[in-house]
Design a protein around this motif. Structure first.
Motif, PDB file in Angstrom:
ATOM      1  N   LEU A 239     -10.894  14.379 -16.680  1.00  0.00           N
ATOM      2  CA  LEU A 239     -11.165  13.352 -16.290  1.00  0.00           C
ATOM      3  C   LEU A 239     -10.618  14.356 -14.437  1.00  0.00           C
ATOM      4  CD1 LEU A 239     -11.338  10.661 -18.206  1.00  0.00           C
ATOM      5  CD2 LEU A 239     -12.727  12.261 -17.857  1.00  0.00           C
ATOM      6  N   ILE A 240      -9.334  14.308 -14.349  1.00  0.00           N
ATOM      7  CA  ILE A 240      -8.317  14.675 -13.720  1.00  0.00           C
ATOM      8  C   ILE A 240      -7.644  15.352 -13.399  1.00  0.00           C
ATOM      9  CG2 ILE A 240      -6.749  13.542 -11.398  1.00  0.00           C
ATOM     10  CD1 ILE A 240      -7.542  10.675 -12.306  1.00  0.00           C
ATOM     11  N   SER A 241      -8.006  16.671 -13.098  1.00  0.00           N
ATOM     12  CA  SER A 241      -6.707  17.844 -13.205  1.00  0.00           C
ATOM     13  C   SER A 241      -5.609  18.067 -11.001  1.00  0.00           C
ATOM     14  CB  SER A 241      -7.801  19.151 -13.243  1.00  0.00           C
ATOM     15  OG  SER A 241      -6.862  20.238 -12.922  1.00  0.00           O
ATOM     16  N   GLY A 242      -4.704  17.739 -11.968  1.00  0.00           N
ATOM     17  CA  GLY A 242      -3.619  17.988 -10.731  1.00  0.00           C
ATOM     18  C   GLY A 242      -4.323  17.448  -9.819  1.00  0.00           C
ATOM     19  N   ALA A 243      -4.443  15.903  -9.579  1.00  0.00           N
ATOM     20  CA  ALA A 243      -4.358  15.709  -7.445  1.00  0.00           C
ATOM     21  C   ALA A 243      -4.014  15.297  -7.264  1.00  0.00           C
ATOM     22  CB  ALA A 243      -5.948  14.041  -8.805  1.00  0.00           C
ATOM     23  N   GLU A 244      -3.802  15.757  -6.434  1.00  0.00           N
ATOM     24  CA  GLU A 244      -2.233  15.393  -5.562  1.00  0.00           C
ATOM     25  C   GLU A 244      -2.129  14.434  -4.689  1.00  0.00           C
ATOM     26  OE1 GLU A 244      -0.181  17.011  -1.380  1.00  0.00           O
ATOM     27  OE2 GLU A 244      -2.311  17.703  -2.140  1.00  0.00           O
ATOM     28  N   VAL A 245      -1.277  13.304  -5.210  1.00  0.00           N
ATOM     29  CA  VAL A 245      -0.525  11.820  -4.617  1.00  0.00           C
ATOM     30  C   VAL A 245      -0.713  11.514  -3.825  1.00  0.00           C
ATOM     31  CG1 VAL A 245      -0.460   9.574  -5.615  1.00  0.00           C
ATOM     32  CG2 VAL A 245      -1.034  11.093  -7.021  1.00  0.00           C
ATOM     33  N   SER A 246      -1.135  10.541  -2.749  1.00  0.00           N
ATOM     34  CA  SER A 246      -0.741  10.380  -1.423  1.00  0.00           C
ATOM     35  C   SER A 246       0.164   8.647  -1.770  1.00  0.00           C
ATOM     36  CB  SER A 246      -1.645  10.297  -0.421  1.00  0.00           C
ATOM     37  OG  SER A 246      -2.964  11.323  -0.010  1.00  0.00           O
ATOM     38  N   THR A 247       1.427   8.508  -1.026  1.00  0.00           N
ATOM     39  CA  THR A 247       2.169   6.916  -1.565  1.00  0.00           C
ATOM     40  C   THR A 247       2.481   7.058   0.655  1.00  0.00           C
ATOM     41  OG1 THR A 247       3.515   8.290  -3.064  1.00  0.00           O
ATOM     42  CG2 THR A 247       5.060   6.684  -1.677  1.00  0.00           C
ATOM     43  N   THR A 248       1.911   5.426   0.134  1.00  0.00           N
ATOM     44  CA  THR A 248       2.352   4.786   1.802  1.00  0.00           C
ATOM     45  C   THR A 248       2.679   3.795   0.968  1.00  0.00           C
ATOM     46  OG1 THR A 248       0.203   3.924   1.047  1.00  0.00           O
ATOM     47  CG2 THR A 248       0.086   5.941   2.377  1.00  0.00           C
ATOM     48  N   ARG A 249       3.654   3.518   2.110  1.00  0.00           N
ATOM     49  CA  ARG A 249       4.423   2.047   2.146  1.00  0.00           C
ATOM     50  C   ARG A 249       3.911   1.402   3.063  1.00  0.00           C
ATOM     51  NH1 ARG A 249       9.440   0.842  -0.040  1.00  0.00           N
ATOM     52  NH2 ARG A 249      10.312   0.113   1.691  1.00  0.00           N
ATOM     53  N   THR A 250       3.177  -0.109   3.281  1.00  0.00           N
ATOM     54  CA  THR A 250       2.868  -1.470   3.844  1.00  0.00           C
ATOM     55  C   THR A 250       3.469  -2.383   3.519  1.00  0.00           C
ATOM     56  OG1 THR A 250       1.432  -2.139   2.023  1.00  0.00           O
ATOM     57  CG2 THR A 250       0.128  -0.266   3.522  1.00  0.00           C
ATOM     58  N   TYR A 251       3.421  -2.516   4.715  1.00  0.00           N
ATOM     59  CA  TYR A 251       4.419  -4.595   5.369  1.00  0.00           C
ATOM     60  C   TYR A 251       3.935  -5.138   5.250  1.00  0.00           C
ATOM     61  CZ  TYR A 251       7.603  -7.459   7.566  1.00  0.00           C
ATOM     62  OH  TYR A 251       8.367  -8.340   7.683  1.00  0.00           O
ATOM     63  N   ASP A 252       4.191  -6.245   4.568  1.00  0.00           N
ATOM     64  CA  ASP A 252       3.508  -7.439   3.765  1.00  0.00           C
ATOM     65  C   ASP A 252       3.660  -9.025   4.928  1.00  0.00           C
ATOM     66  OD1 ASP A 252       2.083  -9.535   3.479  1.00  0.00           O
ATOM     67  OD2 ASP A 252       2.694 -10.159   1.232  1.00  0.00           O
ATOM     68  N   SER A 253       2.877  -8.548   6.356  1.00  0.00           N
ATOM     69  CA  SER A 253       3.917  -9.236   7.607  1.00  0.00           C
ATOM     70  C   SER A 253       3.307 -10.972   6.925  1.00  0.00           C
ATOM     71  CB  SER A 253       3.575  -9.076   8.621  1.00  0.00           C
ATOM     72  OG  SER A 253       1.671  -9.487   8.653  1.00  0.00           O
ATOM     73  N   ASP A 254       2.267 -10.688   5.997  1.00  0.00           N
ATOM     74  CA  ASP A 254       1.937 -12.299   6.065  1.00  0.00           C
ATOM     75  C   ASP A 254       3.126 -13.018   4.974  1.00  0.00           C
ATOM     76  OD1 ASP A 254      -0.052 -12.412   8.060  1.00  0.00           O
ATOM     77  OD2 ASP A 254      -1.276 -11.654   6.741  1.00  0.00           O
ATOM     78  N   GLY A 255       3.047 -12.216   3.819  1.00  0.00           N
ATOM     79  CA  GLY A 255       4.119 -12.428   2.584  1.00  0.00           C
ATOM     80  C   GLY A 255       5.445 -13.347   3.203  1.00  0.00           C
ATOM     81  N   TYR A 256       5.761 -12.041   4.225  1.00  0.00           N
ATOM     82  CA  TYR A 256       7.184 -12.229   4.708  1.00  0.00           C
ATOM     83  C   TYR A 256       7.113 -13.325   6.097  1.00  0.00           C
ATOM     84  CZ  TYR A 256      11.646 -11.913   7.297  1.00  0.00           C
ATOM     85  OH  TYR A 256      12.721 -11.838   7.843  1.00  0.00           O
ATOM     86  N   ASP A 257       6.485 -13.301   6.734  1.00  0.00           N
ATOM     87  CA  ASP A 257       6.018 -15.001   7.459  1.00  0.00           C
ATOM     88  C   ASP A 257       5.676 -15.930   7.155  1.00  0.00           C
ATOM     89  OD1 ASP A 257       6.188 -13.306  10.645  1.00  0.00           O
ATOM     90  OD2 ASP A 257       4.511 -13.393  10.497  1.00  0.00           O
ATOM     91  N   ALA A 258       5.735 -16.241   6.152  1.00  0.00           N
ATOM     92  CA  ALA A 258       5.214 -16.989   4.912  1.00  0.00           C
ATOM     93  C   ALA A 258       7.161 -17.575   4.180  1.00  0.00           C
ATOM     94  CB  ALA A 258       4.155 -17.087   3.984  1.00  0.00           C
ATOM     95  N   ALA A 259       7.705 -16.676   3.777  1.00  0.00           N
ATOM     96  CA  ALA A 259       8.863 -16.752   3.223  1.00  0.00           C
ATOM     97  C   ALA A 259       9.846 -17.495   4.131  1.00  0.00           C
ATOM     98  CB  ALA A 259       9.334 -15.222   2.711  1.00  0.00           C
ATOM     99  N   LEU A 260       9.628 -16.801   5.298  1.00  0.00           N
ATOM    100  CA  LEU A 260      10.566 -17.366   6.933  1.00  0.00           C
ATOM    101  C   LEU A 260      10.475 -18.912   6.746  1.00  0.00           C
ATOM    102  CD1 LEU A 260      12.713 -16.392   8.804  1.00  0.00           C
ATOM    103  CD2 LEU A 260      10.948 -15.471  10.355  1.00  0.00           C
TER     104      LEU A 260
END
Length: 328
Positions: A239-260
């Protein structure tokens, strides 16, 4: 001072000394009770949960994505929503796929109507012609040669039964050259006031969930996904043959603001409780200081009475001695 007077004075001082001792005991008991209250407040202070400010590093999420463009059924852009490792070492991937798909787009024709006319050829064969009348133009409807494929597309888009598979389609082209389809039953059975729906074939971006239950994953030096392969566990086909994976890091600013905000509220509540407990403790400590001063006064008075008692006792002893010497 006579014997009787000395005796009376001795008894008076003794009684006063007894009263002072009792008052001292009462003061000590009050101080003990205050100490227990202070200890209780201190215990409450220690039991308070100190709020912890949110850490920004906790609000970064690592996202994995990959694309497939060499298969018939699985081409598209994928985002891995969740995953876990199977007992055999392979991985279960829950993904979300976005791809371009041929779908039917339906439109309700407002203020449209169907009219018909009949013509007869030289052999006496009658032909009925249908005309779609809209507020903008009128269109002659023709029978569609690809009725079954269009009906299948409509039903796959809107659900089975939207158009009966026994039905057929009429079509017309608008001024922009776009081909519209209307079911034959809607055309032939049209009555004034009926609503009419037309459909066109178009490409649309579609997002859907796709599960790969038997995936192999390679990792990079940072222990992040590097590439993905997957097979169909039932057939073993790729079904998938060696598909290259991209990595991204996203910052949850809304979640941090709510926690703050939550932290700020919790800290305000914590500070108020601490201030209240400290104020109560200070009040008790002030009361204890007053009692301590009174106890000092009691001790001083007790010492003075003891001194006076010893002096009176000495006079009393002297009077007794003189009295016995007089009668001896």
């Amino acid at each position: 001072m006579g014997l009787a007077a000395s005796q009376a004075r001795f008894l008076g001082i003794t009684a006063r000394k007894s009263n002072i001792e009792y008052e001292g005991q009462q003061v000590n008991q009050q101080r003990t009770a205050l100490a227990e209250e202070v200890n209780s407040l201190y215990t409450q202070l220690l039991s308070l949960s100190v709020p912890t400010a949110p850490d920004t590093t906790d609000y970064y999420e690592t996202n994995y994505s990959f694309s497939i463009d060499n298969t018939e059924d699985y081409d598209g852009d994928y985002i891995i929503k969740s995953y876990y490792q199977n007992d055999d070492g392979t991985y279960y991937l829950n993904t979300e796929r976005t791809y371009t798909k041929n779908v039917a787009s339906g439109t309700v024709l407002q203020n449209a109507s169907i009219t018909s006319s009949t013509s007869t050829d030289d052999d006496g064969n009658e032909t009925k012609t249908y005309t779609l009348n809209t507020t903008d133009a009128s269109y002659t409807l023709a029978e569609a040669a690809n009725s079954s494929s269009m009906i299948s597309l409509i039903n796959s888009t809107y659900g089975d039964g939207t158009i009966s598979t026994d039905d057929s389609m009429y079509y017309y082209q608008d001024s922009e050259g776009i081909t519209h389809y209307i079911s034959a039953s809607a055309v032939q059975n049209y009555k004034e006031g009926n609503s009419l729906s037309s459909y066109i074939s178009t490409n649309s971006e579609v997002t859907e969930s796709v599960v790969f239950s038997n995936a192999d994953i390679t990792f990079d030096s940072n222990n992040r996904f590097s590439s993905i392969s997957a097979t169909d566990p039932a057939t073993g086909s790729t079904l998938i043959s060696g598909a290259e994976v991209s990595t991204t890091r996203t910052y949850d600013s809304d979640g941090y603001d709510a926690a703050l905000r939550d932290y700020t509220m919790s800290k305000d509540e914590y500070d108020k409780k601490v201030a209240d407990l400290n104020a109560q403790t200070e009040t008790l400590q002030n009361e204890d200081k007053i009692l301590e001063l009174r106890l000092d006064q009691v001790d001083t008075e007790q010492n003075e009475l003891q001194t006076e008692l010893e002096a009176v006792k000495a006079v009393l002893d002297k009077n007794i001695e003189n009295t016995f010497n007089t009668f001896s």
